[in-house]
Design a protein around this motif. Structure first.
Motif, PDB file in Angstrom:
ATOM      1  N   MET A  79       0.839  -1.200   0.000  1.00  0.00           N
ATOM      2  CA  MET A  79       0.000   0.000   0.000  1.00  0.00           C
ATOM      3  C   MET A  79       0.874   1.250   0.000  1.00  0.00           C
ATOM      4  SD  MET A  79      -3.008  -0.855   2.685  1.00  0.00           S
ATOM      5  CE  MET A  79      -3.993  -2.344   2.589  1.00  0.00           C
ATOM      6  N   ASN A  80       0.264   2.354  -0.417  1.00  0.00           N
ATOM      7  CA  ASN A  80       0.880   3.654  -0.190  1.00  0.00           C
ATOM      8  C   ASN A  80      -0.033   4.419   0.763  1.00  0.00           C
ATOM      9  OD1 ASN A  80      -1.294   4.455  -1.753  1.00  0.00           O
ATOM     10  ND2 ASN A  80      -0.080   4.599  -3.631  1.00  0.00           N
ATOM     11  N   THR A  81       0.360   5.633   1.105  1.00  0.00           N
ATOM     12  CA  THR A  81      -0.435   6.348   2.115  1.00  0.00           C
ATOM     13  C   THR A  81      -1.864   6.581   1.627  1.00  0.00           C
ATOM     14  OG1 THR A  81       0.536   8.376   1.265  1.00  0.00           O
ATOM     15  CG2 THR A  81       1.457   7.507   3.311  1.00  0.00           C
ATOM     16  N   GLY A  82      -2.029   6.798   0.326  1.00  0.00           N
ATOM     17  CA  GLY A  82      -3.366   7.036  -0.218  1.00  0.00           C
ATOM     18  C   GLY A  82      -4.286   5.844  -0.005  1.00  0.00           C
ATOM     19  N   LEU A  83      -3.786   4.667  -0.355  1.00  0.00           N
ATOM     20  CA  LEU A  83      -4.615   3.464  -0.238  1.00  0.00           C
ATOM     21  C   LEU A  83      -4.875   3.132   1.235  1.00  0.00           C
ATOM     22  CD1 LEU A  83      -6.061   1.317  -1.870  1.00  0.00           C
ATOM     23  CD2 LEU A  83      -3.988  -0.060  -1.859  1.00  0.00           C
ATOM     24  N   LEU A  84      -3.843   3.251   2.046  1.00  0.00           N
ATOM     25  CA  LEU A  84      -4.016   2.962   3.478  1.00  0.00           C
ATOM     26  C   LEU A  84      -5.026   3.932   4.097  1.00  0.00           C
ATOM     27  CD1 LEU A  84      -3.275   1.305   5.921  1.00  0.00           C
ATOM     28  CD2 LEU A  84      -1.251   2.743   6.262  1.00  0.00           C
ATOM     29  N   ALA A  85      -4.981   5.177   3.656  1.00  0.00           N
ATOM     30  CA  ALA A  85      -5.926   6.177   4.165  1.00  0.00           C
ATOM     31  C   ALA A  85      -7.354   5.761   3.845  1.00  0.00           C
ATOM     32  CB  ALA A  85      -5.623   7.543   3.561  1.00  0.00           C
ATOM     33  N   LYS A  86      -7.548   5.233   2.615  1.00  0.00           N
ATOM     34  CA  LYS A  86      -8.898   4.804   2.233  1.00  0.00           C
ATOM     35  C   LYS A  86      -9.374   3.631   3.082  1.00  0.00           C
ATOM     36  CE  LYS A  86      -9.348   6.353  -2.506  1.00  0.00           C
ATOM     37  NZ  LYS A  86      -8.728   6.071  -3.793  1.00  0.00           N
ATOM     38  N   TYR A  87      -8.486   2.679   3.322  1.00  0.00           N
ATOM     39  CA  TYR A  87      -8.889   1.500   4.095  1.00  0.00           C
ATOM     40  C   TYR A  87      -9.185   1.838   5.552  1.00  0.00           C
ATOM     41  CZ  TYR A  87      -8.313  -2.146   0.619  1.00  0.00           C
ATOM     42  OH  TYR A  87      -8.481  -2.960  -0.471  1.00  0.00           O
ATOM     43  N   THR A  88      -8.412   2.757   6.126  1.00  0.00           N
ATOM     44  CA  THR A  88      -8.581   3.059   7.556  1.00  0.00           C
ATOM     45  C   THR A  88      -9.563   4.201   7.790  1.00  0.00           C
ATOM     46  OG1 THR A  88      -6.654   4.489   7.357  1.00  0.00           O
ATOM     47  CG2 THR A  88      -6.287   2.301   8.254  1.00  0.00           C
ATOM     48  N   ARG A  89      -9.913   4.905   6.716  1.00  0.00           N
ATOM     49  CA  ARG A  89     -10.703   6.132   6.841  1.00  0.00           C
ATOM     50  C   ARG A  89     -10.027   7.140   7.768  1.00  0.00           C
ATOM     51  NH1 ARG A  89     -16.598   5.495   6.029  1.00  0.00           N
ATOM     52  NH2 ARG A  89     -16.814   3.739   4.640  1.00  0.00           N
ATOM     53  N   ILE A  90      -8.711   7.150   7.675  1.00  0.00           N
ATOM     54  CA  ILE A  90      -7.923   8.175   8.368  1.00  0.00           C
ATOM     55  C   ILE A  90      -7.353   9.040   7.251  1.00  0.00           C
ATOM     56  CG2 ILE A  90      -5.849   8.590   9.752  1.00  0.00           C
ATOM     57  CD1 ILE A  90      -6.327   5.829  11.021  1.00  0.00           C
ATOM     58  N   SER A  91      -7.378  10.342   7.422  1.00  0.00           N
ATOM     59  CA  SER A  91      -6.971  11.186   6.306  1.00  0.00           C
ATOM     60  C   SER A  91      -5.497  10.969   5.973  1.00  0.00           C
ATOM     61  CB  SER A  91      -7.233  12.654   6.601  1.00  0.00           C
ATOM     62  OG  SER A  91      -6.319  13.080   7.595  1.00  0.00           O
ATOM     63  N   ARG A  92      -5.197  11.237   4.713  1.00  0.00           N
ATOM     64  CA  ARG A  92      -3.878  10.910   4.201  1.00  0.00           C
ATOM     65  C   ARG A  92      -2.760  11.634   4.952  1.00  0.00           C
ATOM     66  NH1 ARG A  92      -2.645  10.775  -2.219  1.00  0.00           N
ATOM     67  NH2 ARG A  92      -0.556   9.934  -2.065  1.00  0.00           N
ATOM     68  N   TRP A  93      -2.983  12.888   5.280  1.00  0.00           N
ATOM     69  CA  TRP A  93      -1.897  13.617   5.974  1.00  0.00           C
ATOM     70  C   TRP A  93      -1.683  13.068   7.371  1.00  0.00           C
ATOM     71  CZ3 TRP A  93      -2.236  16.535  10.436  1.00  0.00           C
ATOM     72  CH2 TRP A  93      -3.528  16.902  10.869  1.00  0.00           C
ATOM     73  N   ARG A  94      -2.756  12.526   7.986  1.00  0.00           N
ATOM     74  CA  ARG A  94      -2.565  11.922   9.307  1.00  0.00           C
ATOM     75  C   ARG A  94      -1.793  10.610   9.177  1.00  0.00           C
ATOM     76  NH1 ARG A  94      -7.866  11.126  12.457  1.00  0.00           N
ATOM     77  NH2 ARG A  94      -6.516  10.654  14.231  1.00  0.00           N
ATOM     78  N   VAL A  95      -2.122   9.820   8.134  1.00  0.00           N
ATOM     79  CA  VAL A  95      -1.365   8.582   7.912  1.00  0.00           C
ATOM     80  C   VAL A  95       0.112   8.917   7.738  1.00  0.00           C
ATOM     81  CG1 VAL A  95      -1.001   6.635   6.348  1.00  0.00           C
ATOM     82  CG2 VAL A  95      -3.330   7.347   6.899  1.00  0.00           C
TER      83      VAL A  95
END
Lengths: 142, 333
Positions: A79-95
């Protein structure tokens, strides 16, 4: 492709066979089981090599304290931060922030739980990073 | 609860799902036939769409199109749903299964636990059929596997709600209405014309025969433009798209040639057999390219296996396919 030429080169998926379309002696097409073909295994290995190099790199950086263990699990799950952000529903900058060791070390247990849930591991495992890449199929390849 | 369902292994997931779903409802249709009527064959080299940071090469039409077109051309009605809420998506699946209807689902391959680890990538276009459930376990007919599999509710839900490019959003589909009579000949002709049009008459230079030539012209300069290492990655990706992802070999060319053979019988048109032969030879040429490409990736290429030589093979494929689809179009019109 002639039926007699259907390759049976066992690849990274072991004894899993797939369907090839090939022509029999009478010139008719048949569905033929194939264990794999070296050229395509080569290209599959090539794709994995890129992923594995990336993971090894991240492991080094985690050990050196440059990034948090989250970076390892992210890379391991391709994953990259974008995909992980989508899966966790945590915003990308927080990831992205959570990839910093000092931020990660003080993360809320609920957030850790969310990451662990996506990777299907426990929150304790989330803090752990192995010494090298541990895909089972990777060990057996030449 | 388990619906009586015949699992038949196929080369490719979408054409396999189409053929198996139709077969379940009494429409006897092979994978190759579904692929042909659904105009599955294609070519596109799309450098601005990236897959693992590498340009997209595709030998098949966009996902979802094969089942959509083959159903439409045979007069079969499909019910399709997408969902926001994963729980609701699973409930809808359960209700449909309870009515005794097998259901097609679009899933993300990464989350399917029965996939061999080496095949687990994030690609969201994997189709499978759910044909029953027992408690928390679902019975799944995944056409690219030899046998049916069992998967937990949790895993299936995760796969149906995979995220990223072309996210399935819980997409499920099943067949609801069949015409009294089906005109296979008409559907076949429409399917053939569709493929000929995209292969020959695309306005975009990256699609069809023009796309194949475009790939050849680009490929030739990869080592100069990208450097040796990156060029090999680009090359490997093309080989992989051509041979790896359930193509039946030769970038779906063999599967389509099998369809033409079947079509020859149904239409009573012997000239299709000849065209099928020629397409088989083209598939073999594509495989020559794959062999040479892989040898380069392994660092074992001889001097006459250069990028120029590979571009020549691809150009040869373009030439062969151009004449094949011209003749095919003339026959179908």
């Amino acid at each position: 492709m002639k039926k007699s030429n259907v390759p049976q080169d066992i690849g990274l998926a072991g004894r899993m066979s797939e369907i090839s379309y090939a022509v029999n002696k009478n010139g008719r097409y048949e569905l033929v089981q194939s264990y794999g073909w070296d050229p395509k295994t080569t290209s599959l290995k090539q794709a994995w090599k890129v992923i594995i190099e990336e993971i090894e790199n991240v492991i080094k950086n985690v050990k050196a304290g440059k990034v948090s263990p989250l970076a390892y699990h992210m890379a391991k799950n391709q994953m990259n931060t974008g995909l992980l952000a989508k899966y966790t529903r945590i915003s990308r900058w927080r990831v992205k922030r959570h990839l910093k060791p000092e931020v990660f070390n003080h993360l809320d247990p609920a957030i850790l739980e969310r990451y662990a849930g996506v990777f299907e591991i426990t929150p304790e495992q989330l803090a752990q990073v192995p010494d090298s890449v541990d895909f089972s199929f990777f060990k057996n390849w030449k | 609860m388990k619906i009586e369902f015949q699992h038949r292994q196929s080369a490719h997931c979408e054409s396999g799902v189409t053929s198996n779903l139709f077969f379940h409802h009494g429409v006897d249709i092979s994978e190759a036939m579904a692929f042909g009527i659904g105009s599955g064959l294609f070519f596109g080299y799309v450098p601005f769409i990236r897959l693992n940071n590498l340009p997209l090469t595709t030998y098949r039409s966009a996902t979802g199109g094969i089942i959509k077109r083959s159903a439409r051309r045979l007069g079969i009605k499909i019910k399709r749903n997408r969902f926001r809420n994963p729980e609701k998506a699973m409930d809808a699946l359960d209700r449909t299964l309870a009515r005794g209807i097998p259901v097609g689902c679009q899933t993300g391959g990464y989350w399917l636990p029965y996939f061999p680890e080496a095949y687990r990538f994030h690609f969201n276009m994997h189709n499978l059929i759910v044909y029953g459930k027992d408690g928390d376990e679902y019975f799944v007919s995944d056409p690219i596997f030899a046998d049916p599999v069992v998967i937990s509710r949790k895993d299936l839900m995760k796969a149906r709600f995979a995220k990223g490019a072309l996210a399935p959003k819980g997409k499920m589909y099943y067949l609801i209405k069949f015409p009294a009579q089906m005109d296979f000949a008409d559907a076949i002709v429409k399917g053939i014309k569709g493929v000929c049009r995209t292969m020959l008459k695309s306005p975009l230079p990256i699609i069809g025969v023009r796309g194949i030539r475009f790939l050849a012209n680009q490929l030739e300069f990869w080592p100069d433009r990208l450097g040796k290492e990156k060029a090999l990655l680009y090359l490997g990706q093309v080989v992989r798209m051509q041979e790896e992802i359930g193509t039946g070999g030769g970038g779906f060319r063999f599967m389509y040639a099998a369809f033409l053979q079947e079509a020859a019988g149904i239409l009573g048109e012997a000239r299709l057999l000849d065209i099928s032969n020629r397409l088989t030879q083209t598939g073999d040429r594509w495989r020559d390219f794959a062999v040479m490409g892989a040898r380069n990736c392994k660092g074992r290429a001889s001097e006459d296996e250069s990028y120029n030589a590979m571009a020549e093979i691809v150009r040869n494929c373009a030439e062969l396919e151009e004449s094949i689809f011209r003749d095919l179009y003339a026959l179908a019109s």
